[in-house]
Design a protein around this motif. Structure first.
Motif, mmCIF file in Angstrom:
data_model
loop_
_atom_site.group_PDB
_atom_site.id
_atom_site.type_symbol
_atom_site.label_atom_id
_atom_site.label_comp_id
_atom_site.label_asym_id
_atom_site.label_seq_id
_atom_site.Cartn_x
_atom_site.Cartn_y
_atom_site.Cartn_z
ATOM 1 N N VAL A 194 0.850 -1.192 0.000
ATOM 2 C CA VAL A 194 0.000 0.000 0.000
ATOM 3 C C VAL A 194 0.882 1.237 0.000
ATOM 4 O O VAL A 194 1.780 1.372 0.831
ATOM 5 N N ASP A 195 0.608 2.143 -0.929
ATOM 6 C CA ASP A 195 1.248 3.458 -0.954
ATOM 7 C C ASP A 195 0.186 4.456 -0.518
ATOM 8 O O ASP A 195 -0.909 4.492 -1.084
ATOM 9 N N GLU A 196 0.500 5.264 0.492
ATOM 10 C CA GLU A 196 -0.522 6.159 1.057
ATOM 11 C C GLU A 196 0.107 7.480 1.456
ATOM 12 O O GLU A 196 1.330 7.591 1.597
ATOM 13 N N PRO A 197 -0.743 8.515 1.645
ATOM 14 C CA PRO A 197 -0.212 9.836 2.001
ATOM 15 C C PRO A 197 0.598 9.834 3.289
ATOM 16 O O PRO A 197 1.574 10.572 3.422
ATOM 17 N N GLU A 198 0.205 8.989 4.255
ATOM 18 C CA GLU A 198 0.869 8.999 5.557
ATOM 19 C C GLU A 198 2.347 8.619 5.467
ATOM 20 O O GLU A 198 3.131 8.950 6.338
ATOM 21 N N THR A 199 2.716 7.870 4.428
ATOM 22 C CA THR A 199 4.109 7.421 4.304
ATOM 23 C C THR A 199 4.779 8.045 3.093
ATOM 24 O O THR A 199 5.563 7.410 2.391
ATOM 25 N N GLY A 200 4.466 9.308 2.839
ATOM 26 C CA GLY A 200 5.144 10.047 1.789
ATOM 27 C C GLY A 200 4.494 9.984 0.426
ATOM 28 O O GLY A 200 5.035 10.509 -0.550
ATOM 29 N N GLY A 201 3.338 9.354 0.335
ATOM 30 C CA GLY A 201 2.647 9.279 -0.947
ATOM 31 C C GLY A 201 1.940 10.578 -1.274
ATOM 32 O O GLY A 201 1.930 11.543 -0.509
ATOM 33 N N GLU A 202 1.305 10.593 -2.435
ATOM 34 C CA GLU A 202 0.580 11.776 -2.899
ATOM 35 C C GLU A 202 -0.618 12.040 -1.994
ATOM 36 O O GLU A 202 -1.314 11.105 -1.587
ATOM 37 N N PRO A 203 -0.891 13.304 -1.633
ATOM 38 C CA PRO A 203 -2.030 13.599 -0.760
ATOM 39 C C PRO A 203 -3.343 13.088 -1.334
ATOM 40 O O PRO A 203 -3.605 13.231 -2.536
ATOM 41 N N ASN A 204 -4.169 12.486 -0.473
ATOM 42 C CA ASN A 204 -5.503 11.993 -0.844
ATOM 43 C C ASN A 204 -5.482 10.935 -1.939
ATOM 44 O O ASN A 204 -6.460 10.773 -2.675
#
Length: 438
Positions: free
Chosen positions: A225-235
């Motif tokens: 999973v790539d997510e905003p919390e770990t440096g991913g794109e917001p939202n």
């Protein structure tokens, strides 16, 4: 024996005659149990769920998965350490009809699962479920390749025509009315041919802790999973296609269901201990430690659990509850008993929950003599002396517990349909009277 035969139509809320001093063991988290059931059902191998919550919402989820072919055996764990469910994945199939009750997690998490079934899956539920928004999930699944017949309603009842697989890929949705729209797509995404990229395009996304819970649980069973919390794109959340692992998972206590018991310590100037409170958690209920401390209590987290102590005074609070909206009814109940006004904001989305919680809280507290007004996104509460009377629940479990909190301090409060607490806390009336030593 039915719930209604056990509890009267109007349940006299117990009035506290002194400071509460109790240890209350809270059952497992509904949010964690229902996510764990979905992930275990989609796994490549069997898994165990230890200390699951047995409530209306979780039993509806389990039965719905069974009706699509998943094996769920209820018993004790492999080491005999207590109740556990063994989940045995199988080929998902229709035709079948799923009863979602009024459970947001069931009505939203299972349509993506149903796209992976071979055959049609019909969704139906309580009358209130027809009014709750599903457009975010329905439209997203159509973009990802699903065929859904909802006759243009954007809500239940509807039929998902499963084809055994779903293409997946990128999709943009407005999840501002419920973070469950995002979680629903992420939970099934590892089984989609292309995984998924979910982009939230609307206003502020509520209940972010629940999305973090979904992401953490996906990772725990092997998903990428790539997510905003770990440096991913917001939202934006991306889940890669992969097999999911069967796990041996112990369900945390439901911290949101601990709320009324912690509130009892605050309201009575007493002390309540909740065993097994996790040191680290994504559950929104963990915010109670900070919120109730600000309202006049103190807490200590030890290996035994969380002990919360009231000071004998309740202070008003100005707080944004956007990330923890489900806590609003209990906080509003405490605020109605405070020594200064409170403003609860960031929770416009509560108008779309089990009932319109903002309107319901305003009406019921005011009918006891309170002074509550709705704002655009919350409530303003000016404490006044309250009187006894009927506190209606609108088939909403959190309204029932909110009324019970008020009843601790106000003699003569009667809760209409306290049995609705079975949605997430089946033994609430017994636990409540037990806490008071009755």
């Amino acid at each position: 024996m039915t719930e209604s035969s056990v509890h009267p139509a109007l349940w006299p809320a117990p009035h506290a005659t002194g400071a509460v001093d109790a240890t209350v063991t809270v059952p497992g988290s509904k949010s964690v149990t229902n996510r764990a059931l979905v992930l275990a059902a989609l796994a490549a191998e069997p898994g165990w769920l230890r200390r699951p919550l047995r409530s209306r919402d979780t039993l509806l989820m389990a039965e719905a998965l069974r009706s699509m072919g998943v094996g769920i055996e209820e018993g004790v764990g492999p080491d005999g350490s207590g109740e556990a469910w063994r989940v045995i994945p199988a080929g998902l199939h229709g035709p079948t009809t799923l009863d979602v009750g009024n459970a947001g997690t069931v009505m939203r998490f299972l349509p993506p699962v149903a796209t992976l079934a071979d055959g049609p899956v019909r969704f139906d539920g309580d009358p209130r479920s027809y009014e709750r928004p599903l457009t975010g999930v329905i439209d997203a699944l159509r973009v990802l390749g699903a065929r859904i017949d909802d006759e243009g309603r954007g809500s239940l009842p509807m039929t998902v025509h499963g084809s055994g697989a779903l293409d997946g890929g990128p999709v943009a949705i407005d999840a501002s009315s419920s973070s469950q729209f995002v979680s629903a797509l992420l939970l099934s995404a590892p089984r989609f041919n292309q995984g998924v990229e979910v982009r939230h395009t609307g206003a502020r996304l509520p209940s972010m802790p629940h999305i973090r819970m979904t992401v953490d649980m996906l990772r725990a069973v092997g998903a990428q999973v790539d997510e905003p919390e770990t440096g991913g794109e917001p939202n934006v959340w991306r889940v890669s296609p992969s097999a999911l692992l069967g796990r041996d998972l112990t369900i945390e206590p439901d911290l949101s269901n601990a709320q009324p018991f912690l509130a009892a310590a605050l309201v009575t100037g007493g002390r309540v201990t909740i065993p097994d409170w996790p040191e680290r958690t994504t559950q929104p209920g963990d915010a109670l430690r900070e919120i109730f401390t600000a309202m006049g209590g103190s807490c200590e987290l030890t290996e035994r659990g969380l002990t919360f102590t009231g000071s004998g005074r309740i202070h008003g609070i100005d707080v944004d509850l956007g990330e923890v909206g489900e806590l609003t009814p209990g906080i509003a109940a405490v605020a109605a008993l405070a020594d200064s006004p409170s403003t609860l904001s960031g929770v416009a989305h509560l108008r779309l929950h089990e009932t319109d919680r903002l309107a319901a809280l305003t009406k019921e507290i005011n009918e006891l003599g309170g002074d509550v007004t709705e704002t655009a996104d919350g409530l303003h509460i000016r404490p006044r002396p309250l009187d006894g009377g009927t506190f209606r629940t609108y088939d909403d479990h959190r309204m029932a517990t909110a009324g019970s909190i008020i009843g601790l301090a106000v003699p003569g409060v009667e809760i209409e349909n306290v049995a609705t607490t079975a949605k997430t806390l089946p033994d609430f009336p017994q636990m409540w009277t037990g806490m008071l030593g009755a």
